[in-house]
Design a protein around this motif. Structure first.
Motif, PDB file in Angstrom:
ATOM      1  N   ILE A 156       0.857  -1.180   0.000  1.00 28.75           N
ATOM      2  CA  ILE A 156       0.000   0.000   0.000  1.00 28.75           C
ATOM      3  C   ILE A 156       0.898   1.236   0.000  1.00 28.75           C
ATOM      4  O   ILE A 156       1.639   1.472   0.958  1.00 28.75           O
ATOM      5  N   ASN A 189      -2.107   3.678  -3.639  1.00 25.88           N
ATOM      6  CA  ASN A 189      -1.654   3.003  -4.865  1.00 25.88           C
ATOM      7  C   ASN A 189      -2.078   3.778  -6.114  1.00 25.88           C
ATOM      8  O   ASN A 189      -2.549   3.213  -7.098  1.00 25.88           O
ATOM      9  N   PHE A 204      -8.731   1.966  -4.788  1.00 25.91           N
ATOM     10  CA  PHE A 204      -8.014   0.749  -4.429  1.00 25.91           C
ATOM     11  C   PHE A 204      -8.953  -0.191  -3.685  1.00 25.91           C
ATOM     12  O   PHE A 204      -9.669   0.213  -2.769  1.00 25.91           O
TER      13      PHE A 204
END
Length: 484
Positions: A156, A189, A204
């Motif tokens: 992450i 991300n 995400f």
């Protein structure tokens, strides 16, 4: 007979040789859309964020970077130890000249004595707003994690997004003499999440199963912001803290989704409760809870004999600027000295003994002591300029105190030691007391870091660190206003 044979084979076990991991990074400009806005951004291999580098402790990593973009480029391997290997560290004009358009540069380094989650990023201009990625270092074969084996891992990366070209934002801020504009969103991300417009497909999402354990490798790649991270309805255990003090600068919250397997997509989303943006006490209390393992297998070898003591004040300064908004330009400084970027790499100048590029007289302490954390000082904010370095003896132990100040305002910004780690042995609010504060140092199980944040929300504070220099050509402290 079988048991005997297995036991005998175990006695003649041959160690696994370290591998050589090779990667190709192509720097290209790609059109990307976020928040209803499309713009060209600089990417690695057309990806945002860029590719992940995987290696094991002891491996050799070779990354060839080819620059197809219009900007000069360099890549820094943030947190990788570079023992006498400064050529591979990456900061432009410090350990190398930048990679020009249609040129390549090969980074070659060994992964020595470390494991966990690190990251890489562009180390020139503001290009690391989009040029960044993860580094995952696994333990040597046969060496388990110092915690229970997770069922799955997930990288992450927290970042920022601007509607406009980040390089133009920097130029505008420089020309006006002000700090550049804040970002328009934070990202997970590369995706801002459903709280932002036009972001349904830019969210995400991660599928999870009840009862399983997940290892989250969390990286803060935001340019200037320290960030809180939470998962609604769940607790997390920090097993290796390579991130820095969590403290947000603005309130443009990025969100992602953990989707439980078997639960329909129509279920209502639950948002986590984050601390207030200015909750300095929460951040300080969180940091105080972090400790190293200090076990026989993972010792905290804190050096107890200090060879040299450094005291650095962090602050702002002003330069005259007739074309700027207020007639002045804002600068960052250490010990009232603002760094002047050279025209050739410092390591190159050192290696070839090129004269006139830098001086080795960076002060160990500020030129004039004052009440660092008193009322904000707004007058007489002129600062010296120069390409001045401090020389440190081979195999010496250094104690560094970072003292935040109230020059104009308090400042919170990452302070990164390139190529080496250090122990954070103490923190405190207000002015550092060289008589009383050393008695409070944690010399037993302090955390080991490569980056720290002197917190700039609330009262300025002092942070003490010890660094052992094992041998190098140049050690770099990165503290550049609104940059890396």
């Amino acid at each position: 007979m079988t048991l005997f044979l297995v036991g005998f084979i175990a006695l003649i076990y041959f160690p696994v040789e370290a591998a050589v991991k090779k990667y190709q990074f192509d720097i290209r400009v790609e059109n990307v859309s976020r928040l209803c806005h499309a713009k060209p951004i600089v990417t690695v291999n057309g990806r945002f964020p860029g590719p992940t580098i995987y290696a094991r402790e002891g491996d050799r990593v070779i990354v060839n970077v080819t620059n197809h973009a219009k900007y000069n480029m360099s890549i820094h391997w943030h947190g990788l130890k570079q023992y006498r290997n400064g050529w591979a560290d990456g900061p432009a004009y410090i350990t190398q000249c930048p990679i020009k358009t249609r040129n390549s540069y090969t980074y070659d380094f060994n992964v020595t004595g470390q494991r966990g989650t690190l990251w890489w990023d562009a180390h020139i201009l503001w290009l690391r707003a989009t040029v960044y990625g993860a580094i995952v270092i696994m333990p040597k074969q046969g060496t388990p994690f110092p915690f229970l084996q997770p069922n799955m891992e997930q990288i992450i990366i927290l970042g920022e997004w601007w509607h406009t070209d980040v390089e133009e934002i920097v130029k505008q801020g420089t020309n006006m003499g002000l700090k550049p504009n804040m970002s328009d969103a934070h990202t997970i991300n590369g995706k801002p999440g459903p709280l932002f417009p036009c972001s349904e497909k830019h969210t995400f999402a991660m599928e999870v199963e009840s009862g399983k354990t997940y290892l989250l490798r969390i990286i803060n790649a935001a340019l200037n912001d320290e960030l809180f991270f939470a998962i609604a309805g769940h607790n997390m255990t920090v097993v290796e803290p390579f991130m820095d003090a969590p403290l947000p600068i603005d309130n443009k919250t990025a969100t992602g989704i953990l989707q439980y397997k078997g639960i329909p997509n129509t279920a209502l989303l639950t948002l986590p409760q984050l601390p207030a943006p200015n909750d300095t006490a929460f951040a300080l209390n969180y940091n105080k809870k972090l400790r190293s393992l200090n076990s026989a297998k993972f010792p905290a070898n804190v050096p107890l004999k200090v060879d040299r003591k450094l005291f650095y004040t962090i602050g702002f300064g002003k330069d005259p600027c007739p074309t700027c908004v207020n007639g002045t330009r804002l600068l960052a400084s250490l010990n009232n000295l603002s760094f002047v970027m050279p025209e050739i790499g410092l390591l190159q100048a050192h290696y070839f003994n090129t004269k006139g590029v830098f001086k080795t007289d960076f002060p160990d302490k500020p030129p004039k002591p004052f009440n660092y954390t008193g009322a904000p000082l707004t007058a007489n904010l002129g600062t010296a300029h120069g390409t001045r370095l401090g020389k440190i003896a081979f195999n010496s132990t250094v104690e560094l105190v970072l003292q935040d100040t109230n020059l104009l305002t308090v400042e919170s910004h990452p302070f990164h030691l390139h190529g080496y780690n250090f122990f954070v042995v103490g923190t405190g609010i207000g002015n550092f007391d060289p008589v009383k504060d050393p008695a409070k140092y944690n010399l037993v199980d302090p955390i080991e870091r490569n980056t720290v944040f002197p917190l700039g929300v609330g009262p300025p504070f002092a942070l003490e660190q010890t660094i052992q220099v094992f041998g190098l050509c140049i050690v770099i402290w990165s503290f550049i206003l609104d940059g890396d």
